[in-house]
Enzyme design. Structure first.
Site, PDB file in Angstrom:
ATOM      1  N   ARG A 168     152.385  97.839  54.513  1.00  0.00           N
ATOM      2  CA  ARG A 168     151.384  98.536  55.583  1.00  0.00           C
ATOM      3  C   ARG A 168     150.376  97.299  56.226  1.00  0.00           C
ATOM      4  O   ARG A 168     149.077  97.873  56.341  1.00  0.00           O
ATOM      5  CB  ARG A 168     150.615  99.774  55.051  1.00  0.00           C
ATOM      6  CG  ARG A 168     151.438 100.789  54.674  1.00  0.00           C
ATOM      7  CD  ARG A 168     152.202 101.535  55.832  1.00  0.00           C
ATOM      8  NE  ARG A 168     152.775 102.790  55.554  1.00  0.00           N
ATOM      9  CZ  ARG A 168     153.880 103.007  54.833  1.00  0.00           C
ATOM     10  NH1 ARG A 168     154.688 102.116  54.747  1.00  0.00           N
ATOM     11  NH2 ARG A 168     154.111 104.344  54.663  1.00  0.00           N
ATOM     12  N   SER A 240     150.636 109.769  56.106  1.00  0.00           N
ATOM     13  CA  SER A 240     149.758 109.139  54.764  1.00  0.00           C
ATOM     14  C   SER A 240     148.552 108.758  55.115  1.00  0.00           C
ATOM     15  O   SER A 240     148.289 107.893  56.129  1.00  0.00           O
ATOM     16  CB  SER A 240     150.466 107.918  54.203  1.00  0.00           C
ATOM     17  OG  SER A 240     151.836 108.351  53.681  1.00  0.00           O
ATOM     18  N   GLU A 336     144.734 104.391  54.426  1.00  0.00           N
ATOM     19  CA  GLU A 336     146.088 103.840  55.395  1.00  0.00           C
ATOM     20  C   GLU A 336     145.676 104.174  56.874  1.00  0.00           C
ATOM     21  O   GLU A 336     146.132 103.317  57.756  1.00  0.00           O
ATOM     22  CB  GLU A 336     147.279 104.365  54.948  1.00  0.00           C
ATOM     23  CG  GLU A 336     148.493 103.506  55.117  1.00  0.00           C
ATOM     24  CD  GLU A 336     149.386 104.594  56.261  1.00  0.00           C
ATOM     25  OE1 GLU A 336     149.693 103.661  57.215  1.00  0.00           O
ATOM     26  OE2 GLU A 336     149.995 105.293  56.040  1.00  0.00           O
TER      27      GLU A 336
HETATM   28  N1  EPU Z   1     154.125 113.284  44.249  1.00  0.00           N
HETATM   29  C1  EPU Z   1     153.297 114.178  43.373  1.00  0.00           C
HETATM   30  N2  EPU Z   1     153.057 115.342  43.838  1.00  0.00           N
HETATM   31  C2  EPU Z   1     153.414 115.528  44.879  1.00  0.00           C
HETATM   32  C3  EPU Z   1     154.083 115.003  45.708  1.00  0.00           C
HETATM   33  C4  EPU Z   1     154.233 113.669  45.342  1.00  0.00           C
HETATM   34  O1  EPU Z   1     153.100 113.764  42.357  1.00  0.00           O
HETATM   35  O2  EPU Z   1     152.870 116.834  45.499  1.00  0.00           O
HETATM   36  C5  EPU Z   1     154.435 111.965  43.504  1.00  0.00           C
HETATM   37  C6  EPU Z   1     155.727 111.995  42.814  1.00  0.00           C
HETATM   38  O3  EPU Z   1     155.710 111.061  41.817  1.00  0.00           O
HETATM   39  C7  EPU Z   1     156.771 111.108  44.010  1.00  0.00           C
HETATM   40  C8  EPU Z   1     155.681 110.141  44.537  1.00  0.00           C
HETATM   41  O4  EPU Z   1     154.513 110.903  44.480  1.00  0.00           O
HETATM   42  O5  EPU Z   1     157.755 110.840  43.419  1.00  0.00           O
HETATM   43  C9  EPU Z   1     156.137 109.509  45.704  1.00  0.00           C
HETATM   44  O6  EPU Z   1     156.126 110.638  46.912  1.00  0.00           O
HETATM   45  P1  EPU Z   1     157.158 110.408  47.922  1.00  0.00           P
HETATM   46  O7  EPU Z   1     158.196 109.881  47.736  1.00  0.00           O
HETATM   47  O8  EPU Z   1     156.915 111.502  49.040  1.00  0.00           O
HETATM   48  O9  EPU Z   1     156.307 109.013  48.808  1.00  0.00           O
HETATM   49  P2  EPU Z   1     154.986 108.513  48.963  1.00  0.00           P
HETATM   50  O10 EPU Z   1     154.580 107.389  47.993  1.00  0.00           O
HETATM   51  O11 EPU Z   1     153.946 109.496  48.467  1.00  0.00           O
HETATM   52  C10 EPU Z   1     155.324 106.927  50.960  1.00  0.00           C
HETATM   53  C11 EPU Z   1     154.950 106.480  52.323  1.00  0.00           C
HETATM   54  C12 EPU Z   1     155.276 107.577  53.153  1.00  0.00           C
HETATM   55  C13 EPU Z   1     156.829 107.406  53.180  1.00  0.00           C
HETATM   56  C14 EPU Z   1     157.286 107.751  51.766  1.00  0.00           C
HETATM   57  C15 EPU Z   1     159.105 107.983  51.522  1.00  0.00           C
HETATM   58  C16 EPU Z   1     153.018 105.349  51.937  1.00  0.00           C
HETATM   59  C17 EPU Z   1     151.332 105.444  52.270  1.00  0.00           C
HETATM   60  N3  EPU Z   1     153.415 106.357  52.262  1.00  0.00           N
HETATM   61  O12 EPU Z   1     154.807 108.068  50.395  1.00  0.00           O
HETATM   62  O13 EPU Z   1     154.952 106.981  54.643  1.00  0.00           O
HETATM   63  O14 EPU Z   1     157.617 108.738  54.283  1.00  0.00           O
HETATM   64  O15 EPU Z   1     156.952 106.786  51.052  1.00  0.00           O
HETATM   65  O16 EPU Z   1     159.272 106.847  51.651  1.00  0.00           O
HETATM   66  O17 EPU Z   1     153.205 104.423  51.700  1.00  0.00           O
HETATM   67  C18 EPU Z   1     153.255 107.484  56.252  1.00  0.00           C
HETATM   68  O18 EPU Z   1     153.115 106.348  56.175  1.00  0.00           O
HETATM   69  O19 EPU Z   1     152.786 108.010  57.120  1.00  0.00           O
HETATM   70  C19 EPU Z   1     154.237 108.161  55.421  1.00  0.00           C
HETATM   71  C20 EPU Z   1     154.454 109.267  55.281  1.00  0.00           C
END
Ligand code: EPU
Length: 341
Positions: A168, A240, A336
């Protein structure tokens, strides 16, 4: 007042339609630029005032009043600049809608951007924060980025290496923050696409479908995003809100001793990335409101506008979450979203 036939200059303007949070902030002035010439003509005004370069407004939290100029490089146009047996190079205006462009590449079976489907925003904003999702980052498809420096008036044409892309992050968020106006981005896409199914939910969905085309990947990613993330056209949000924190291995091991279920992703440099969504969830914030701001009930990394939230409502919620996570885990979350004041 500066005037130009092709440029739209609006004085004292509501920013509600310019930010996906849907917050009713105000700016002194907005300049919409349709061409490189428009931008060059407006540099004089910019150097003598406070200004902010705005893309689609999808990753922004404006303060209640912005006493400065908002400039929107709204340049359009998509042209093929190189095409051979292996790849195709496409030069795209900064003002083109990101997902319409991704849809066009997928329809033509040019691979590389399909995992970045449905990300809201403009093409010009994509290199700034090196947009990433589902195991892909835009940097891997960027050949070069063109633009203008506000203060010198010089043009630039940066290669992928010049852009210093990170998680990012890019040179446009660091060294050239608020000095570089991106006008065109050139992408190199594969004519023989290989699907990227490194992200488990995408891999599972593709296994069920039994196909491995980039068209199917795009469809599945659209399904995943629609099921997890709020649509900013309906519920104000900026995706995010926080970055996923990266901690040293030692810190992670100490946390793991107390929280055996903590999810983690090892990084090449030995550090460990921890999902901020999990940390927020553990602090009990998922689906909770504070004033007119709330934490999304499915993806807690996303803060939402409950209706008529102000920047202060969103900031109060964000700061409370940051402080709760610091107290419970000793980890400092960073925003972010760009806070513009
Ligand atoms: N999780 C929880 N509780 C929840 C939801 C998620 O504990 O209610 C944990 C789980 O362990 C899950 C982990 O969070 O495995 C990761 O969640 P997710 O795969 O949805 O991805 P993220 O790391 O939360 C990042 C990006 C998103 C992108 C997703 C998918 C960042 C800051 N965000 O989110 O980007 O869509 O991966 O690749 O890196 C954005 O930048 O606006 C955005 C949405």
């Amino acid at each position: 007042m500066y005037q130009d036939n092709t440029m739209n200059i609006t004085q004292k303007v509501s920013l509600k339609q310019y930010n996906s949070f849907g917050i009713s902030s105000f700016a002194d002035k907005i300049i919409e630029c349709q061409s490189v010439e428009d931008i060059i003509s407006s540099l004089n005004i910019l150097v003598s005032s406070k200004y902010y370069i705005l893309g689609g407004g999808n990753n922004i939290l404006f303060d209640n009043e912005y006493h400065g100029i908002i400039i929107r490089p709204n340049i359009h146009g998509i042209s093929i600049v190189n095409n051979n047996e292996k790849y195709i190079d496409i030069r795209v205006g900064a003002g083109e809608d990101w997902d319409s462009f991704v849809a066009y590449t997928v329809e033509n079976n040019w691979g590389g951007l399909e995992n970045l489907s449905l990300i809201p925003g403009t093409v010009g904003a994509s290199p700034v924060q090196n947009i990433g999702a589902y195991g892909a980052e835009v940097k891997d498809c960027i050949l070069n980025v063109e633009g203008l420096f506000v203060h010198s008036g010089c043009s630039f044409n940066f290669s992928r290496e010049d852009c210093l892309f990170g998680y990012r992050n890019s040179i446009f968020k660091s060294r050239f923050k608020e000095d570089a106006i991106i006008t065109y981005v050139t992408f190199r896409l594969s004519k023989h696409p290989q699907v990227n199914i490194s992200y488990a939910p995408v891999r599972d969905a593709m296994a069920i479908r039994g196909t491995n085309t980039i068209q199917a990947v795009r469809e599945e990613i659209i399904n995943i995003r629609n099921s997890k993330l709020p649509d900013p056209k309906i519920t104000g949000n900026a995706g995010s809100f926080f970055k996923n924190p990266e901690v040293p291995l030692k810190t992670f091991e100490e946390l793991k001793a107390n929280y055996p279920n903590i999810p983690s992703f090892p990084l090449d440099n030995g550090d460990v990335k921890i999902p901020a969504a999990w940390l927020i969830d553990q602090c009990g914030w998922k689906g909770k409101s504070l004033g007119r701001a709330a934490v999304h009930h499915i993806q807690p990394l996303v803060l939402i506008n409950n209706g008529d939230a102000t920047a202060d409502d969103i900031l109060l919620l964000a700061r409370t979450i940051i402080s709760d996570i610091k107290n419970k885990f000793g980890i400092e979350l960073n925003m972010e979203v760009n806070y513009v004041k």
